[in-house]
Design a protein around this motif. Structure first.
Motif, PDB file in Angstrom:
ATOM      1  N   PHE A   1       0.867  -1.176   0.000  1.00 24.72           N
ATOM      2  CA  PHE A   1       0.000   0.000   0.000  1.00 24.72           C
ATOM      3  C   PHE A   1       0.906   1.229   0.000  1.00 24.72           C
ATOM      4  CE2 PHE A   1      -2.040   3.388   2.425  1.00 24.72           C
ATOM      5  CZ  PHE A   1      -3.361   3.387   2.029  1.00 24.72           C
ATOM      6  N   VAL A   2       0.840   2.020  -1.069  1.00 27.00           N
ATOM      7  CA  VAL A   2       1.674   3.213  -1.178  1.00 27.00           C
ATOM      8  C   VAL A   2       0.759   4.419  -1.336  1.00 27.00           C
ATOM      9  CG1 VAL A   2       3.450   4.409  -2.503  1.00 27.00           C
ATOM     10  CG2 VAL A   2       3.576   1.934  -2.221  1.00 27.00           C
ATOM     11  N   ALA A   3       0.922   5.405  -0.455  1.00 29.93           N
ATOM     12  CA  ALA A   3       0.078   6.601  -0.483  1.00 29.93           C
ATOM     13  C   ALA A   3       0.959   7.842  -0.602  1.00 29.93           C
ATOM     14  CB  ALA A   3      -0.776   6.677   0.777  1.00 29.93           C
ATOM     15  N   GLN A   4       0.623   8.697  -1.543  1.00 28.97           N
ATOM     16  CA  GLN A   4       1.365   9.935  -1.772  1.00 28.97           C
ATOM     17  C   GLN A   4       0.449  11.120  -1.535  1.00 28.97           C
ATOM     18  OE1 GLN A   4       4.719  10.098  -2.693  1.00 28.97           O
ATOM     19  NE2 GLN A   4       4.513  12.288  -2.286  1.00 28.97           N
ATOM     20  N   GLY A   5       0.924  12.099  -0.766  1.00 34.16           N
ATOM     21  CA  GLY A   5       0.110  13.260  -0.462  1.00 34.16           C
ATOM     22  C   GLY A   5      -0.262  14.061  -1.693  1.00 34.16           C
ATOM     23  N   LEU A   6      -1.517  14.499  -1.761  1.00 37.63           N
ATOM     24  CA  LEU A   6      -1.961  15.405  -2.809  1.00 37.63           C
ATOM     25  C   LEU A   6      -1.508  16.821  -2.446  1.00 37.63           C
ATOM     26  CD1 LEU A   6      -5.491  13.869  -3.331  1.00 37.63           C
ATOM     27  CD2 LEU A   6      -3.601  13.835  -4.972  1.00 37.63           C
ATOM     28  N   PRO A   7      -1.464  17.743  -3.426  1.00 38.51           N
ATOM     29  CA  PRO A   7      -0.996  19.100  -3.135  1.00 38.51           C
ATOM     30  C   PRO A   7      -1.658  19.688  -1.889  1.00 38.51           C
ATOM     31  CG  PRO A   7      -1.282  18.826  -5.483  1.00 38.51           C
ATOM     32  CD  PRO A   7      -1.794  17.561  -4.854  1.00 38.51           C
ATOM     33  N   HIS A   8      -0.817  20.172  -0.968  1.00 31.26           N
ATOM     34  CA  HIS A   8      -1.251  20.682   0.326  1.00 31.26           C
ATOM     35  C   HIS A   8      -1.202  22.200   0.315  1.00 31.26           C
ATOM     36  CE1 HIS A   8      -1.287  21.169   4.749  1.00 31.26           C
ATOM     37  NE2 HIS A   8      -1.734  19.925   4.796  1.00 31.26           N
ATOM     38  N   SER A   9      -2.103  22.827   1.052  1.00 32.80           N
ATOM     39  CA  SER A   9      -2.173  24.290   1.053  1.00 32.80           C
ATOM     40  C   SER A   9      -0.897  24.933   1.581  1.00 32.80           C
ATOM     41  CB  SER A   9      -3.373  24.760   1.889  1.00 32.80           C
ATOM     42  OG  SER A   9      -3.250  24.301   3.229  1.00 32.80           O
ATOM     43  N   THR A  10      -0.128  24.204   2.404  1.00 29.38           N
ATOM     44  CA  THR A  10       1.108  24.759   2.965  1.00 29.38           C
ATOM     45  C   THR A  10       2.357  24.290   2.225  1.00 29.38           C
ATOM     46  OG1 THR A  10       1.493  22.943   4.540  1.00 29.38           O
ATOM     47  CG2 THR A  10       0.027  24.721   5.246  1.00 29.38           C
ATOM     48  N   GLY A  11       2.189  23.374   1.263  1.00 24.50           N
ATOM     49  CA  GLY A  11       3.350  22.832   0.560  1.00 24.50           C
ATOM     50  C   GLY A  11       3.954  21.615   1.230  1.00 24.50           C
ATOM     51  N   SER A  12       3.356  21.134   2.304  1.00 25.54           N
ATOM     52  CA  SER A  12       3.844  19.931   2.988  1.00 25.54           C
ATOM     53  C   SER A  12       3.651  18.712   2.082  1.00 25.54           C
ATOM     54  CB  SER A  12       3.067  19.734   4.291  1.00 25.54           C
ATOM     55  OG  SER A  12       3.355  18.485   4.884  1.00 25.54           O
ATOM     56  N   GLU A  13       4.600  17.770   2.137  1.00 31.48           N
ATOM     57  CA  GLU A  13       4.529  16.560   1.316  1.00 31.48           C
ATOM     58  C   GLU A  13       4.605  15.329   2.205  1.00 31.48           C
ATOM     59  OE1 GLU A  13       7.570  16.692  -1.630  1.00 31.48           O
ATOM     60  OE2 GLU A  13       6.814  18.511  -2.582  1.00 31.48           O
ATOM     61  N   LEU A  14       3.761  14.339   1.940  1.00 28.45           N
ATOM     62  CA  LEU A  14       3.683  13.136   2.772  1.00 28.45           C
ATOM     63  C   LEU A  14       3.701  11.895   1.898  1.00 28.45           C
ATOM     64  CD1 LEU A  14       3.113  11.886   5.653  1.00 28.45           C
ATOM     65  CD2 LEU A  14       0.682  11.991   5.039  1.00 28.45           C
ATOM     66  N   ARG A  15       4.381  10.847   2.384  1.00 29.64           N
ATOM     67  CA  ARG A  15       4.386   9.562   1.687  1.00 29.64           C
ATOM     68  C   ARG A  15       4.321   8.449   2.731  1.00 29.64           C
ATOM     69  NH1 ARG A  15       5.689   7.271  -3.244  1.00 29.64           N
ATOM     70  NH2 ARG A  15       6.643   5.210  -3.191  1.00 29.64           N
ATOM     71  N   LEU A  16       3.443   7.471   2.480  1.00 32.01           N
ATOM     72  CA  LEU A  16       3.295   6.305   3.343  1.00 32.01           C
ATOM     73  C   LEU A  16       3.535   5.045   2.521  1.00 32.01           C
ATOM     74  CD1 LEU A  16      -0.097   7.254   5.078  1.00 32.01           C
ATOM     75  CD2 LEU A  16       2.199   7.776   5.893  1.00 32.01           C
ATOM     76  N   GLU A  17       4.230   4.083   3.096  1.00 32.27           N
ATOM     77  CA  GLU A  17       4.414   2.778   2.464  1.00 32.27           C
ATOM     78  C   GLU A  17       4.132   1.712   3.510  1.00 32.27           C
ATOM     79  OE1 GLU A  17       7.916   2.126   0.181  1.00 32.27           O
ATOM     80  OE2 GLU A  17       8.026   4.186  -0.583  1.00 32.27           O
ATOM     81  N   LEU A  18       3.066   0.935   3.275  1.00 33.77           N
ATOM     82  CA  LEU A  18       2.626  -0.047   4.251  1.00 33.77           C
ATOM     83  C   LEU A  18       2.554  -1.433   3.632  1.00 33.77           C
ATOM     84  CD1 LEU A  18      -0.375   1.920   5.836  1.00 33.77           C
ATOM     85  CD2 LEU A  18       1.954   1.763   6.731  1.00 33.77           C
ATOM     86  N   ASN A  19       2.770  -2.433   4.455  1.00 30.84           N
ATOM     87  CA  ASN A  19       2.533  -3.814   4.066  1.00 30.84           C
ATOM     88  C   ASN A  19       1.234  -4.267   4.719  1.00 30.84           C
ATOM     89  OD1 ASN A  19       3.468  -6.453   2.908  1.00 30.84           O
ATOM     90  ND2 ASN A  19       3.273  -7.036   5.054  1.00 30.84           N
ATOM     91  N   LEU A  20       0.276  -4.700   3.898  1.00 35.57           N
ATOM     92  CA  LEU A  20      -1.035  -5.102   4.403  1.00 35.57           C
ATOM     93  C   LEU A  20      -1.028  -6.574   4.795  1.00 35.57           C
ATOM     94  CD1 LEU A  20      -3.148  -3.360   1.634  1.00 35.57           C
ATOM     95  CD2 LEU A  20      -2.736  -2.502   3.943  1.00 35.57           C
TER      96      LEU A  20
END
Length: 327
Positions: free
Chosen positions: A230-249
């Protein structure tokens, strides 16, 4: 005085974007006007040099660093001076440039003519484009298939080819070779069948050590699932913050890592933090909740709550855009 090449490219990009053009449409215009290939055109569409593109790659995937030379080699391919990008590289470039994998190779020649079935067998060969398809959504697959059908010579022949292909793939999907031993379903297979792709609302809580102050971080992320990954990438944020998650289900648990680059104008000045994350999967598959672990600015280890709540099951560009800068 004549404008520089970079200035002319920037002007074209601005013109197409002002008309509402997507990154792919901008890249197509750049490719036509300046004679570059599709991979270079997508980079230019974002206004990045090869070095800047490498910097952005390294922010997202620090464990797999690249330099401007890597981008140069990928952009020179398929010429003998270039190196063919792997399917994993293409998938990451697609994420970086906000396009599909197919868009990155749209200019590569198609040598499908020849022995009947030979080209199709090559496309579906294990380790070939099957892996590429995992990075494409249904609309992208449909577009590529329609392109193939358009080369059949007539509407009837093209439709006949697609129907035959659809029937063949349906039979393959029902094949006993694709079922787990004994006909049962493993936990990982169950996770894959349930499907976790979509738009999720991410929320974590950080409590400053020695105080009652809480900092809440919220993002909307686009998540894609490949098997139990499971890989999740942050969508454009109002403050410019960037997030990425990588999980094993591994139901009912998901375990993995998180990485955040904070707002460049906020309190933490664009600092990057990362750590571990373990969450419990709700039986509805719509909520995950758990705890994060990570280091602080003074290299102390911190922890807090983290939740993920699904908002949409679609990952289409239109749905993603609706969540841009929502937080």
């Amino acid at each position: 005085m004549a404008r520089s090449l970079k200035a002319r490219q920037a002007a074209l990009v601005a013109e197409v974007r002002t008309r509402g053009g997507s990154w792919v449409q901008v890249a197509a215009a750049v490719q036509r006007q300046f004679g570059v290939n599709r991979r270079a055109a997508l980079r230019i569409a974002h206004g990045w040099s090869q070095g800047e593109a490498a910097d952005r790659w390294n922010l997202r995937w620090p464990d797999d660093p690249k330099t401007f030379k890597n981008f140069s080699y990928w952009e020179q391919w398929p010429a003998s001076t270039g190196y063919a990008p792997s399917l994993e590289v293409l998938a990451r470039l697609a994420e970086l440039y906000e396009c599909s994998v197919a868009d990155l190779v749209a200019d590569v020649a198609d040598f499908g003519a020849g022995v009947p079935g030979a080209h199709l067998a090559g496309v579906l060969e294990p380790g070939g484009a099957v892996a590429m398809l995992e990075g494409m959504d249904v609309n992208d697959v449909a577009r590529v298939a329609s392109s193939w059908a358009a080369q059949a010579g007539s509407v009837v022949a093209g439709r006949s080819m697609l129907l035959k292909l659809s029937a063949g793939l349906s039979l393959a999907a029902a094949s006993a070779h694709l079922l787990p031993d004994g006909g049962g379903t493993s936990a990982a297979a169950g996770a894959a069948q349930e499907g976790f792709s979509g738009i999720w609302h991410s929320r974590y809580v950080y409590r400053r050590p020695g105080t009652v102050e809480e900092i809440v971080g919220e993002h909307y992320v686009v998540a894609r699932q490949q098997g139990s990954r499971f890989v999740a990438q942050g969508l454009p944020h109002s403050t410019g913050s960037e997030l990425r998650l990588e999980l094993n289900l591994d139901p009912p648990v998901a375990t993995g890592t998180w990485r955040e680059t904070t707002s460049p104008t906020g309190q933490y000045r664009g600092a990057t933090y990362h750590g571990a994350l373990q969450m419990v999967i709700d039986p509805s598959r719509q909520n995950l909740s758990g705890m994060w672990l990570g280091f602080g600015r003074r290299f102390t280890v911190n922890a807090g709550e983290w939740t993920l709540t699904r908002q949409e099951t679609s990952t289409s560009k239109a749905v993603q855009k609706a969540y841009h800068e929502r937080v």
